[in-house]
Write an enzyme that holds these catalytic residues in place. Structure first.
Site, mmCIF file in Angstrom:
data_model
loop_
_atom_site.group_PDB
_atom_site.id
_atom_site.type_symbol
_atom_site.label_atom_id
_atom_site.label_comp_id
_atom_site.label_asym_id
_atom_site.label_seq_id
_atom_site.Cartn_x
_atom_site.Cartn_y
_atom_site.Cartn_z
ATOM 1 N N HIS A 196 0.665 -3.656 10.743
ATOM 2 C CA HIS A 196 1.335 -4.460 11.250
ATOM 3 C C HIS A 196 1.953 -3.693 12.836
ATOM 4 O O HIS A 196 3.118 -4.396 13.585
ATOM 5 C CB HIS A 196 2.855 -4.239 10.579
ATOM 6 C CG HIS A 196 2.861 -4.975 9.282
ATOM 7 N ND1 HIS A 196 2.376 -5.797 9.058
ATOM 8 C CD2 HIS A 196 2.594 -3.901 7.649
ATOM 9 C CE1 HIS A 196 1.803 -6.090 7.364
ATOM 10 N NE2 HIS A 196 2.299 -4.654 6.946
ATOM 11 N N ARG A 220 -9.264 -8.450 4.023
ATOM 12 C CA ARG A 220 -8.262 -7.690 4.633
ATOM 13 C C ARG A 220 -8.456 -6.526 4.429
ATOM 14 O O ARG A 220 -7.708 -6.205 5.953
ATOM 15 C CB ARG A 220 -7.394 -8.128 4.240
ATOM 16 C CG ARG A 220 -5.715 -8.062 4.289
ATOM 17 C CD ARG A 220 -3.939 -8.275 3.546
ATOM 18 N NE ARG A 220 -3.308 -8.219 4.271
ATOM 19 C CZ ARG A 220 -2.108 -6.898 4.256
ATOM 20 N NH1 ARG A 220 -2.737 -6.022 3.556
ATOM 21 N NH2 ARG A 220 -1.172 -6.852 4.569
ATOM 22 N N GLN A 277 0.363 -1.619 0.432
ATOM 23 C CA GLN A 277 0.128 -0.010 0.569
ATOM 24 C C GLN A 277 0.670 1.114 0.105
ATOM 25 O O GLN A 277 1.722 1.358 0.071
ATOM 26 C CB GLN A 277 -0.747 -0.102 1.086
ATOM 27 C CG GLN A 277 -2.244 1.077 1.160
ATOM 28 C CD GLN A 277 -3.456 0.436 2.027
ATOM 29 O OE1 GLN A 277 -3.358 0.125 2.933
ATOM 30 N NE2 GLN A 277 -3.867 1.672 2.794
ATOM 31 N N SER A 300 4.547 -6.409 2.428
ATOM 32 C CA SER A 300 2.788 -6.308 3.191
ATOM 33 C C SER A 300 1.961 -6.905 2.349
ATOM 34 O O SER A 300 1.842 -8.019 2.148
ATOM 35 C CB SER A 300 2.545 -5.302 3.943
ATOM 36 O OG SER A 300 1.280 -5.008 4.484
ATOM 37 N N LEU A 301 1.021 -6.315 1.530
ATOM 38 C CA LEU A 301 0.154 -6.670 0.695
ATOM 39 C C LEU A 301 0.009 -6.475 -0.139
ATOM 40 O O LEU A 301 0.069 -8.658 -1.016
ATOM 41 C CB LEU A 301 -1.130 -5.045 0.113
ATOM 42 C CG LEU A 301 -1.461 -5.254 -0.702
ATOM 43 C CD1 LEU A 301 -2.631 -6.307 -0.427
ATOM 44 C CD2 LEU A 301 -2.012 -4.377 -1.378
ATOM 45 N N GLN A 307 0.972 -11.727 9.333
ATOM 46 C CA GLN A 307 1.944 -10.853 9.283
ATOM 47 C C GLN A 307 0.962 -9.629 9.120
ATOM 48 O O GLN A 307 1.338 -8.157 9.372
ATOM 49 C CB GLN A 307 2.362 -10.493 7.352
ATOM 50 C CG GLN A 307 2.975 -9.555 6.736
ATOM 51 C CD GLN A 307 1.556 -9.415 5.715
ATOM 52 O OE1 GLN A 307 0.524 -8.510 5.751
ATOM 53 N NE2 GLN A 307 2.326 -9.542 4.110
#
Length: 302
Positions: free
Chosen positions: A195, A112, A9, A87-88, A244
């Protein structure tokens, strides 16, 4: 050997996917499938919508995922020895490497992103990039702040570590980090404390969906965020992906381990240039470039 990297992102921009959408029937079909599964006109928001709409987590994450996966699927040169995603981007990497189907990846991204946005509303938070201090100093300062939530979140490259937590926690850490000699502590324009433990509610919501989505053995290893190590076992991949949400992104370790395992070139697959910049700071000798198909260009903003 080539490793393909998928951004997270923040890489989105208005107009992303224009060439893909208008010059490929397969891409057109993927965009239509995304609109149908997500129940929103993601195509319009990506190609013509405003930047404000693309800042929303529930729009930004599917948009980046769609662009990245479409780029990989439409490239004649996509032949990974390994994949990794920030991440994503880890979900994009799993679809591109055939661990998840495109449709299941979309559903997972949708759940998510909605869960993360809800967690942001339940437990407001923020993030900040710390420049000019060692990881150990940042970790120690965060550990001393016990009255509020603040933790290391993104180990992006040596000398830049993003912290995450409550607004008060990040503010306390920022003051202490500057006193410790940080060159800068830059607040990030994000909707919450990603996170970090503030995402526990999102993790619980996503866990229920994971049970219904099959994970397969992919075509290559994926280097996962929570350890920076390569994984091929579907159940381990699933557990790491779920963890994660509340755990740090070990991107520096990821790139170092890829180099140690023989990766000689990294190719960023998706919008923006963020990961190319990070890789150059982590492993300057490593070849790195974007994956471009059908004339799709990278945004100059990233």
């Amino acid at each position: 050997m080539k490793g393909y990297l998928f951004p997270g992102q923040g890489s989105q921009y208005v107009g992303m996917g224009q060439s893909l959408y208008h010059h490929s029937s397969r891409a057109h079909q993927m965009f239509a499938t995304a609109d149908r599964i997500l129940g929103m006109d993601l195509t319009y928001m990506m190609l013509e919508g405003g930047q404000e709409a693309l800042k929303e987590t529930t729009v930004a994450q599917p948009a980046i995922f769609l662009h990245a996966v479409a780029t990989a699927f439409l490239s004649d040169s996509f032949d990974p020895a390994a994949v990794a995603g920030h991440s994503l981007g880890e979900i994009s990497a799993l679809v591109a490497s055939r661990v998840l189907s495109f449709e299941d990846g979309l559903r997972l991204v949708a759940v998510r992103s909605k869960a993360m946005q809800k967690a942001c509303q339940l437990c407001p938070g923020t993030m900040a990039a710390v420049l000019g201090l060692s990881d150990e100093v940042v970790e120690a300062i965060c550990a001393k702040i016990t009255q509020e939530v603040v933790v290391p979140a993104n180990y992006n490259y040596p000398g830049q570590l993003v912290i995450s937590g409550s607004q008060a926690g990040v503010a306390l850490a920022t003051e202490a980090l500057m006193e410790a000699g940080a060159r800068k502590v830059i607040p990030l324009q994000v909707e919450g404390g990603f996170h970090s433990p503030l995402m526990a509610d999102a993790q619980e919501s996503v866990a229920a969906v994971f049970a219904s989505i099959p994970f397969s053995k992919g075509i290559c290893p994926i280097y996962q965020n929570v350890t920076g190590l390569p994984v091929t076992d579907p159940e381990t991949i699933k557990a790491n992906l779920l963890q994660q949400l509340v755990a740090p992104i070990y991107w520096t370790k990821t790139i170092h381990h890829m180099v140690e395992d023989g990766i000689t070139a990294c190719i960023e697959c998706g919008p923006g240039k963020v990961l190319q910049g990070l890789v150059r700071k982590i492993a300057p000798s490593l070849s790195v470039e974007p994956l471009s198909v059908l004339g799709e260009t990278q945004s100059s903003a990233y």
